[in-house]
Design a protein around this motif. Structure first.
Motif, mmCIF file in Angstrom:
data_model
loop_
_atom_site.group_PDB
_atom_site.id
_atom_site.type_symbol
_atom_site.label_atom_id
_atom_site.label_comp_id
_atom_site.label_asym_id
_atom_site.label_seq_id
_atom_site.Cartn_x
_atom_site.Cartn_y
_atom_site.Cartn_z
ATOM 1 N N HIS A 37 -75.736 -41.368 -30.923
ATOM 2 C CA HIS A 37 -75.665 -42.165 -29.692
ATOM 3 C C HIS A 37 -76.140 -41.374 -28.471
ATOM 4 O O HIS A 37 -75.602 -41.534 -27.372
ATOM 5 N N SER A 38 -77.149 -40.547 -28.663
ATOM 6 C CA SER A 38 -77.626 -39.711 -27.561
ATOM 7 C C SER A 38 -79.146 -39.662 -27.521
ATOM 8 O O SER A 38 -79.786 -39.253 -28.498
ATOM 9 N N GLU A 75 -80.369 -46.709 -22.793
ATOM 10 C CA GLU A 75 -78.992 -46.225 -22.807
ATOM 11 C C GLU A 75 -78.018 -47.357 -23.132
ATOM 12 O O GLU A 75 -77.041 -47.172 -23.866
ATOM 13 N N ILE A 76 -78.275 -48.539 -22.616
ATOM 14 C CA ILE A 76 -77.390 -49.678 -22.876
ATOM 15 C C ILE A 76 -77.485 -50.120 -24.331
ATOM 16 O O ILE A 76 -76.472 -50.308 -25.015
ATOM 17 N N GLN A 78 -78.627 -48.500 -27.010
ATOM 18 C CA GLN A 78 -78.300 -47.541 -28.054
ATOM 19 C C GLN A 78 -76.805 -47.476 -28.342
ATOM 20 O O GLN A 78 -76.387 -46.912 -29.351
ATOM 21 N N ARG A 79 -75.991 -48.068 -27.476
ATOM 22 C CA ARG A 79 -74.556 -48.112 -27.740
ATOM 23 C C ARG A 79 -74.246 -48.944 -28.986
ATOM 24 O O ARG A 79 -73.239 -48.720 -29.644
ATOM 25 N N GLU A 80 -75.115 -49.900 -29.275
ATOM 26 C CA GLU A 80 -74.897 -50.764 -30.438
ATOM 27 C C GLU A 80 -75.914 -50.547 -31.545
ATOM 28 O O GLU A 80 -75.589 -50.668 -32.730
#
Length: 249
Positions: A37-38, A75-76, A78-80
């Motif tokens: 997640h990075s 960034e938004i 990649q959280r899911e």
């Protein structure tokens, strides 16, 4: 998805009927896998993917996108989603969609796949050194491969030399060294290919960038393909149309 600076929660975006992206596939894109997640994880290779987009945009003389907006959208999402596809239009609009890893990825990596040899050069990608939205030939080749029970298609040139797969770069093992087709053959300079070359050389492995002629292919002890999503997947069998030219690796 993320489109033109906004998070879109539906499965649709609106394009003008004269949009060159719609009419001609006039877009460039890159597909990346986000680790842990990075975007800053070294394996994610965020800077490498941005470099790929920027190089194509500059080559085509297109408008620079809002790189901060691209980062925000990535960034938004990649959280899911562990896989992001970032597409840029000629006027600088960005479009980011997320997806999951293939469900059978571990099985592919451990057991290998069947590949179909596209025996005509017409399946070669246009502007092969760039990832453009005009991916019709690669899509057609992959669609044809599935009819023969294959997971990938291997593209060739006019002389029958193997170039790349429909979604990645080729790798082979022969004579105690690694082999991959050269960029001068007209293939995509894959980012995973670049990383693997650097990694192998740092481990004192020999990497030969030479054309994959039919004779060279016959001598390969093992072959595989790579891209930024699946990493490296072995190819244990290659089939041709109607089963012609079937070869087990």
């Amino acid at each position: 998805m993320w489109y033109a600076g906004k998070l879109i929660r539906s499965g649709k975006i609106e394009l003008g009927i004269d949009d060159p992206g719609l009419l001609y596939g006039a877009t460039v894109f890159t597909t990346l896998r986000v680790y842990h997640h990075s975007l800053e994880d070294g394996r994610t290779n965020w800077k490498g993917h941005l470099r790929r987009l920027s190089n194509s945009i500059q080559t085509f003389g297109w408008q620079e996108p809002n790189w901060e907006s691209i980062r925000q959208g990535a960034e938004i999402l990649q959280r899911e989603f562990p896989v992001l596809r970032i597409t840029i239009f000629p006027d600088g609009r960005e479009w980011i969609v997320g997806r999951y890893l293939p469900e059978d990825l571990v099985e592919r990596q451990q057991q290998g796949i069947v590949a179909w040899l596209a025996e005509v050069a017409e399946f070669r990608r246009s502007l092969a050194e760039h990832k453009t939205g005009n991916y019709l030939t690669a899509w057609l080749a992959l669609s044809q491969a599935k009819k023969y029970g294959a997971k990938e298609a291997i593209l060739i040139d006019e002389s029958g030399n193997w170039l790349e797969t429909s979604t990645g770069n080729l790798w082979g093992w022969q004579d105690g060294r690694w082999w991959t087709p050269p960029l001068t053959a007209g293939i995509l300079p894959g980012l995973m290919r670049e990383q693997l070359i650097d990694r192998l050389i740092s481990q004192n492995q020999i990497v030969e960038e030479e054309p994959w002629t039919p004779d060279r292919v016959l001598g390969m002890e093992a072959i595989a393909y790579s891209n930024s999503v699946v990493e490296v997947v072995p190819i244990h069998r290659v089939v041709g149309s109607r089963g012609a030219g079937e070869r087990r690796i």
